[in-house]
Design a protein around this motif. Structure first.
Motif, PDB file in Angstrom:
ATOM      1  N   PHE A  12      56.525  76.270  29.648  1.00  0.00           N
ATOM      2  CA  PHE A  12      56.121  76.457  28.438  1.00  0.00           C
ATOM      3  C   PHE A  12      56.232  75.278  27.490  1.00  0.00           C
ATOM      4  O   PHE A  12      57.515  74.334  27.535  1.00  0.00           O
ATOM      5  N   PHE A  14      56.689  74.375  23.845  1.00  0.00           N
ATOM      6  CA  PHE A  14      57.225  74.640  22.814  1.00  0.00           C
ATOM      7  C   PHE A  14      57.560  73.808  21.703  1.00  0.00           C
ATOM      8  O   PHE A  14      57.854  72.848  22.783  1.00  0.00           O
ATOM      9  N   TYR A  19      63.625  77.399  25.165  1.00  0.00           N
ATOM     10  CA  TYR A  19      63.556  78.252  25.826  1.00  0.00           C
ATOM     11  C   TYR A  19      64.260  78.298  26.973  1.00  0.00           C
ATOM     12  O   TYR A  19      63.887  77.238  27.646  1.00  0.00           O
ATOM     13  N   GLU A  46      55.162  81.241  19.084  1.00  0.00           N
ATOM     14  CA  GLU A  46      56.876  81.124  20.247  1.00  0.00           C
ATOM     15  C   GLU A  46      57.595  81.584  20.382  1.00  0.00           C
ATOM     16  O   GLU A  46      57.595  82.451  21.712  1.00  0.00           O
TER      17      GLU A  46
END
Length: 104
Positions: A12, A14, A19, A46
């Motif tokens: 991801f 973000f 995360y 997100e």
């Protein structure tokens, strides 16, 4: 309807949250310590994506939501961001109430 497949946390990109997945724990960190981790509309998609991914990962048993820095977990809505958006959207110059949407 097909289930959503879980992805590696590092896949991801973000901007407002961190995360991570380690063993059976997914950690989602609101990463806006300069605003006491206050929420704005950019952060919501997100958070949704991270929670959805963690919920669909059979290897995850626990989701931890935390905030970056040592001053606040989350201050709520980002009033400064809201003021900027209101100014940009205003058709005529008008003062912005710094307490807009906040009840006593």
């Amino acid at each position: 309807m097909r289930p959503i497949a879980a992805r590696p946390a590092e896949s991801f990109e973000f901007r407002e949250i961190l995360y991570a997945k380690q063993e059976f724990v997914a950690t989602i960190t609101i990463n806006r310590p300069g605003s006491l981790n206050a929420l704005c509309t950019a952060i919501l998609p997100e958070l949704i994506a991270a929670f959805t991914d963690a919920a669909n990962d059979d290897a995850i048993a626990v989701i931890v939501l935390t905030g970056a820095g040592d001053r606040a977990f989350c201050a709520g809505g980002d009033v400064r961001w809201l003021q900027e958006v209101q100014r940009e959207d205003a058709r005529a110059p008008a003062p912005v109430d710094p307490h807009a949407g906040i009840e006593d």
